[in-house]
Scaffold this active site. Structure first.
Site, mmCIF file in Angstrom:
data_model
loop_
_atom_site.group_PDB
_atom_site.id
_atom_site.type_symbol
_atom_site.label_atom_id
_atom_site.label_comp_id
_atom_site.label_asym_id
_atom_site.label_seq_id
_atom_site.Cartn_x
_atom_site.Cartn_y
_atom_site.Cartn_z
ATOM 1 N N ARG A 53 -7.013 -7.987 -2.998
ATOM 2 C CA ARG A 53 -7.731 -7.138 -3.955
ATOM 3 C C ARG A 53 -7.661 -7.738 -5.360
ATOM 4 N NH1 ARG A 53 -4.153 -1.916 -2.792
ATOM 5 N NH2 ARG A 53 -2.119 -2.917 -2.881
ATOM 6 N N GLU A 64 -7.278 -1.687 -9.608
ATOM 7 C CA GLU A 64 -7.663 -2.662 -8.582
ATOM 8 C C GLU A 64 -9.018 -2.328 -7.975
ATOM 9 O OE1 GLU A 64 -3.168 -3.450 -6.889
ATOM 10 O OE2 GLU A 64 -4.239 -1.656 -6.265
ATOM 11 N N LYS A 77 -13.176 0.110 -2.915
ATOM 12 C CA LYS A 77 -12.440 1.219 -3.541
ATOM 13 C C LYS A 77 -11.990 0.778 -4.925
ATOM 14 C CE LYS A 77 -8.102 2.509 -2.296
ATOM 15 N NZ LYS A 77 -7.070 3.162 -1.488
ATOM 16 N N ALA A 147 3.430 12.445 -4.195
ATOM 17 C CA ALA A 147 2.092 12.798 -3.701
ATOM 18 C C ALA A 147 1.816 12.315 -2.277
ATOM 19 C CB ALA A 147 1.037 12.244 -4.659
ATOM 20 N N VAL A 232 6.194 1.579 1.923
ATOM 21 C CA VAL A 232 4.869 1.884 1.372
ATOM 22 C C VAL A 232 4.810 1.676 -0.149
ATOM 23 C CG1 VAL A 232 3.139 3.732 1.120
ATOM 24 C CG2 VAL A 232 4.483 3.576 3.214
ATOM 25 N N GLY A 234 6.323 -0.455 -2.359
ATOM 26 C CA GLY A 234 6.295 -1.787 -2.978
ATOM 27 C C GLY A 234 4.931 -2.403 -2.724
ATOM 28 N N ASP A 235 4.039 -2.340 -3.731
ATOM 29 C CA ASP A 235 2.660 -2.749 -3.460
ATOM 30 C C ASP A 235 2.029 -3.450 -4.654
ATOM 31 O OD1 ASP A 235 2.500 -0.570 -5.104
ATOM 32 O OD2 ASP A 235 1.068 0.550 -3.914
ATOM 33 N N LYS A 239 7.042 -5.169 -8.038
ATOM 34 C CA LYS A 239 7.312 -3.770 -7.645
ATOM 35 C C LYS A 239 7.666 -3.759 -6.164
ATOM 36 C CE LYS A 239 4.778 0.695 -7.733
ATOM 37 N NZ LYS A 239 3.788 0.743 -6.622
ATOM 38 N N SER A 300 3.759 -2.413 3.996
ATOM 39 C CA SER A 300 2.437 -1.848 3.671
ATOM 40 C C SER A 300 2.088 -2.068 2.200
ATOM 41 C CB SER A 300 2.477 -0.346 3.978
ATOM 42 O OG SER A 300 1.464 0.333 3.292
#
Ligand SMILES: NC(=O)c1ccc[n+]([C@@H]2O[C@H](COP(=O)([O-])OP(=O)(O)OC[C@H]3O[C@@H](n4cnc5c(N)ncnc54)[C@H](O)[C@@H]3O)[C@@H](O)[C@H]2O)c1
Length: 352
Positions: A53, A64, A77, A147, A232, A234-235, A239, A300
């Site tokens: 991305r 992004e 997206k 969330a 999930v 760490g993306d 980070k 992920s």
């Protein structure tokens, strides 16, 4: 309301319509059907245009764009990630997306994707775990109760039958809210005081925290044999959530390696460290879990094909539910080349 075949308007799914769509379909059914569409698209992985991305980083977060196409449809997206936002009453992650017809380039759907991202991330996590977690996994720790957390829990229940949750968040109010939102939905819920307590006896560990730093949400001694880790949070570059030693003991599965090497937990490893692609496991080309003692890790980061699947799924639900409005987004002069003439006629009609 006109039909989806109207050439000159674009169906638009607002946040309100998305919530009504999820509730009309039923959250469990929505997650299960969405997971099936994601699997369907992962099984035709090679048909897609793929690119990491396009990220614009700042001190506060990231914005992004995530494009992909299967040659017939094109989707993208727009998504942000700003961990400080919740302190100002805003979401950490918010998004919208577009699905278009490759044949004529016209958009076929504009949709909110904040709720849809939470649903697709959860469905994707559960699909990965279906292929990687030990058979009979029923207990999941969730570290980070913001969330995304309830959606993760619901997807793991719908798709794997997870029925015991061990929750931990730095902020006990987040854990209380998550536990209360999930009450009465078939879970045994244990609120934990530390992350160490949360992982005790867990078959699956989901880390879904938000912090713009290399954090150690899980240290090596917290991960026993046989566990599946669904990482999930760490993306982004800089980070991460897992101590590097966990990565070195795990079989690592990723979405799209060129993107995950930049953004995932594996940014901590050498650029040629071996990782496995999830689509190959789904397609039966390679093995997923090798033994009951293996530690499997789904690193992920969220890939464009999952959003494409989500948009495709949402569009397939519009005709039967009518849960959209039509946007006047496309100029449609009577003679396609007379765009200026359309403006002149508008001026004349305004002048009466
Ligand atoms: N991989 C993907 O596809 C994907 C998709 C969506 C979101 N995300 C990422 O998931 C993360 C969570 O997103 P969200 O929307 O739930 O964010 P959020 O801000 O709503 O929730 C994050 C929670 O993590 C908690 N937290 C922070 N540091 C912690 C720590 N050290 N220990 C325990 N809890 C901690 C916070 O108190 C907060 O409640 C973000 O990092 C986001 O970028 C990833």
């Amino acid at each position: 309301m006109t039909t989806l075949k109207n050439l000159n308007t674009v169906p638009f799914v607002s946040v309100d319509h998305m919530m009504k769509l999820v509730l009309t379909v039923g959250t469990d059914t929505f997650l299960t059907e969405l997971a099936a569409v994601i699997e369907e698209d992962f099984l035709r992985w090679e048909q897609f245009d793929k690119t990491p991305r396009i990220a614009s980083h700042s001190d506060e977060g990231v914005i992004e764009l995530m494009p992909t196409s299967d040659g017939t449809l094109y989707g993208f997206k727009y998504v942000n990630g700003h961990p400080k936002n919740t302190r100002e009453g805003r979401q950490t992650v918010t998004a919208f997306g577009v699905l278009s017809d490759v044949g004529n380039g016209y958009p076929m759907l504009l949709s909110e994707m904040t709720i849809l991202t939470a649903l697709r991330t959860a469905a994707m996590s559960a699909v990965a775990a279906k292929h990687l977690a030990r058979q009979g996994s029923k207990t999941m720790a969730i570290i980070g109760n913001g969330a995304q957390s309830e959606f993760q829990a619901l997807a793991f229940k719908a798709i794997l039958g997870v029925n015991e949750l061990r929750l931990y968040d730095l902020d006990p109010a987040a854990t209380d809210r998550c536990a209360s939102n999930l009450a009465g939905q078939g879970f045994t819920i244990i609120k934990c005081a530390t992350s160490q307590e949360a992982v005790e006896g867990a078959d699956i560990i989901t880390t879904v925290t938000a912090d713009k730093q290399c954090a150690t949400i899980l240290s090596d001694n917290m991960v026993g044999p046989g566990v599946h880790i669904n990482a999930v949070g760490g993306d982004c570059p800089g980070k991460t959530e897992l101590h590097k030693d966990i990565l070195l003991r795990s079989d690592i599965f990723v979405e799209y390696p060129p993107q995950t090497r930049i953004e995932g937990e594996i940014q901590q490893l050498d650029a040629d460290y071996p990782v496995k692609e999830l689509w190959e496991v789904m397609a039966g080309k390679i093995e997923g879990r090798q033994s009951d003692r293996a530690i499997t890790l789904f690193d992920s980061v969220g890939f464009a094909i999952e959003d494409f699947s989500a948009l495709r799924y949402v569009r397939s639900k519009l005709e039967e539910t009518g849960l959209y409005t039509e946007l006047d987004l496309l100029a449609d002069p009577d003679e396609p080349r007379d765009l200026y003439g359309m403006l002149l006629r508008c001026e004349q009609s305004l002048q009466g």
